[in-house]
Structure formats: structure tokens, C-alpha cells
Design an enzyme around this catalytic site. Structure first.
Site, short mmCIF file in Angstrom:
data_model
loop_
_atom_site.label_atom_id
_atom_site.label_comp_id
_atom_site.label_asym_id
_atom_site.label_seq_id
_atom_site.Cartn_x
_atom_site.Cartn_y
_atom_site.Cartn_z
N ARG A 146 -9.69 0.05 8.64
CA ARG A 146 -9.17 -1.30 8.87
C ARG A 146 -10.18 -2.17 9.62
O ARG A 146 -9.89 -3.34 9.88
CB ARG A 146 -7.90 -1.22 9.70
CG ARG A 146 -6.61 -1.43 8.92
CD ARG A 146 -5.49 -1.03 9.84
NE ARG A 146 -4.25 -1.68 9.61
CZ ARG A 146 -3.17 -1.08 9.12
NH1 ARG A 146 -3.22 0.16 8.71
NH2 ARG A 146 -2.03 -1.74 9.04
N ARG A 167 -0.03 -9.36 12.85
CA ARG A 167 -0.67 -8.35 12.00
C ARG A 167 -1.43 -9.01 10.85
O ARG A 167 -2.48 -8.54 10.44
CB ARG A 167 0.39 -7.37 11.48
CG ARG A 167 0.90 -6.47 12.61
CD ARG A 167 2.23 -5.86 12.27
NE ARG A 167 2.17 -4.90 11.20
CZ ARG A 167 3.20 -4.63 10.40
NH1 ARG A 167 4.35 -5.24 10.56
NH2 ARG A 167 3.07 -3.74 9.45
N ARG A 203 11.36 -1.30 10.70
CA ARG A 203 10.30 -0.93 11.65
C ARG A 203 10.24 -1.93 12.80
O ARG A 203 10.41 -3.13 12.59
CB ARG A 203 8.95 -0.92 10.93
CG ARG A 203 8.57 0.44 10.43
CD ARG A 203 7.37 0.41 9.56
NE ARG A 203 6.21 -0.27 10.13
CZ ARG A 203 5.01 -0.28 9.57
NH1 ARG A 203 4.82 0.33 8.42
NH2 ARG A 203 4.01 -0.91 10.13
N ARG A 246 11.58 -5.75 4.87
CA ARG A 246 11.33 -4.35 4.53
C ARG A 246 12.28 -3.42 5.27
O ARG A 246 12.59 -3.63 6.44
CB ARG A 246 9.88 -4.01 4.90
CG ARG A 246 9.55 -2.55 4.72
CD ARG A 246 8.08 -2.32 4.61
NE ARG A 246 7.35 -2.55 5.84
CZ ARG A 246 6.03 -2.41 5.93
NH1 ARG A 246 5.32 -2.10 4.85
NH2 ARG A 246 5.43 -2.62 7.08
N LYS A 298 0.84 -1.21 0.00
CA LYS A 298 0.00 0.00 0.00
C LYS A 298 0.87 1.26 0.00
O LYS A 298 0.64 2.17 -0.77
CB LYS A 298 -0.92 0.03 1.24
CG LYS A 298 -1.87 -1.15 1.34
CD LYS A 298 -2.84 -1.01 2.50
CE LYS A 298 -2.19 -1.01 3.88
NZ LYS A 298 -1.55 -2.30 4.25
#
Ligand code: AMP
Length: 218
Positions: A91, A174, A163, A130, A15
Site C-alpha cells: 500500500r 482512507r 466494520r 458494506r 478487492k
């Protein structure tokens, strides 16, 4: 007429990466609730302190808290002039209801709700690999989209970091939260006739081509 979009998808579906490309090309205002919350944490605000506990546990921050942040953004001059790209909001079904009400109050429309479709295994690989830039919005991946020099941003030379919620343990949580709380939105927006499904499992450039085609953008 400025266009208003929502991007939904599991964490790591791309996203943020697709939003970055949309903004560079079409200039909608990026409204990422994750980024807004991380900015609150960095600023050491009460809201940030409250949110951090939920975020580090891979849980969702309470609906009313994020809805309030989004409503503030909808009232900005930039959003009215350029349209918005909501990334990571709504969400939950409750958030979708709050957003509906906020848009109706302001006479705003939704042009499309983009669902970026990516399977679980690839999501977990992407999340744990990431890396983000400390100096600009660039996003890298040490497996699929490496920076030219290790640990450094190609665009601004900034230091790259991981992160704190991109560990395997939190990534798994998640994903489960997405399945349980966010996936009901897919049917909800499909019924409203605004859902656009986009294959997000390819490389960044191909995913963006898929997205542009699905949104009929030149
Ligand atoms: P993201 O950057 O979108 O992956 O979001 C990181 C974390 O911020 C999530 O795991 C949640 O803890 C929190 N968060 C972001 N957006 C929302 C939202 N719309 N509702 C509740 N929590 C959110």
C-alpha cells in the site's frame, strides 16, 4: 505453475470480493493484510493492539509490521504450491520495495498487479453500506448486494456486522490515504509492465468477468 497476483485499489474497490471469487475458482492463497491485522486484534496480541489505533483512525499500520506478516505467509507450503493473491498489500512505495526484496529472496515472480478502478463517490457509498459475515468470508452491501434476510448471511446464516472503520468519517480518511500513499504504486507497476487495469464499478458478477478477461483466465 501457480500464479502470483497483487490486487490494488482504493478501500471498497472490491478487492476482497474479487479475491473471494478468484479463490473459489482458481485456489490461490488469499493474503489480506487487513484480515491478518483484524485477526491479531481479535486475538488480543501486542501487534493487534498497536495496529488497532492506526486502523480505527483510517491510517496505515507501519510498513515493517505488515511486511513481516506477509513474509511469514510467503514461506508457507500453501503459497509455494498454490500461488498467492495479495489483497491490500503493498500500500506504499516502501512496502512495494520490501515485497520486491522478499520475492527476490524466495525466487518468486509476480504474474500481474490488478488495479480495480472505481470512482470516489461509488467507493464512499460502497464502504458505508458494506456488511461482513461473522461466520464466513462473505461480503454484502445493503445498497447493491443485499442479503436475502436482513442481517443474516445467505451462505452460512451468520450474523452480519459493519466494520468499525467503515463509517463515513474514516472512509474519507482512507480514501485520502489511498490517493496519497498507494496511488504512486500504479505508475511503479505500470513501468514494470505488470499492471492490469480492471473496471470495478459494475455489479460483482460483471466485475469478475472483467477481471477474468483482463487476466486471460478461462
Ligand atoms: P483493509 O481491510 O485492506 O481495508 O485494511 C483495513 C486497515 O488495515 C487499513 O485501513 C489499514 O489501517 C490497515 N492495513 C491493511 N493493509 C495494510 C497495509 N498493507 N499497510 C498498512 N496498513 C494496512
Amino acid at each position: 505453475m501457480p500464479k502470483n497476483y497483487i490486487f490494488i485499489g482504493a478501500p471498497g474497490a472490491g478487492k476482497g470480493t474479487m479475491a473471494e471469487l478468484m479463490i473459489a475458482n482458481y485456489k490461490p492463497v488469499h493474503v489480506s493484510t487487513g484480515d491478518l491485522l483484524r485477526a491479531e486484534i481479535k486475538a488480543g496480541s501486542t501487534l493487534g493492539l498497536e495496529a488497532k489505533g492506526f486502523m480505527d483512525a483510517g491510517k496505515l499500520v507501519p510498513d515493517e509490521v505488515v511486511a513481516g506478516m506477509v513474509a511469514k505467509k510467503l514461506d508457507t507450503h500453501e503459497v509455494k504450491a498454490q500461488g498467492f493473491l495479495l489483497d491490500g498489500y503493498p500500500r506504499t512505495v516502501r512496502q512495494a520495495e520490501l515485497l520486491d526484496a522478499a520475492l527476490a529472496e524466495r525466487g518468486m515472480n509476480l504474474d500481474a498487479v490488478v488495479l480495480l478502478e472505481v470512482g470516489r463517490e461509488l467507493i464512499l457509498q460502497r464502504l458505508t453500506a458494506r456488511r461482513l459475515c461473522k461466520g464466513c468470508p462473505a461480503i454484502y452491501n445493503v445498497m447493491f448486494n443485499r442479503p436475502k434476510a436482513e442481517g443474516k448471511c445467505d451462505t452460512c446464516g451468520g450474523e452480519l456486522y459493519q466494520r468499525s472503520d467503515d463509517t463515513m468519517e474514516t472512509a474519507l480518511k482512507r480514501w485520502a490515504v489511498f490517493e496519497e500513499q498507494t496511488s504512486p504504486l500504479i505508475e511503479l507497476y505500470a513501468k514494470k509492465g505488470v499492471l492490469v487495469r480492471v473496471d470495478g464499478a459494475c455489479a460483482k458478477e460483471q466485475n469478475f468477468l472483467n477481471l477474468k478477461k483482463a487476466l486471460k483466465l478461462a
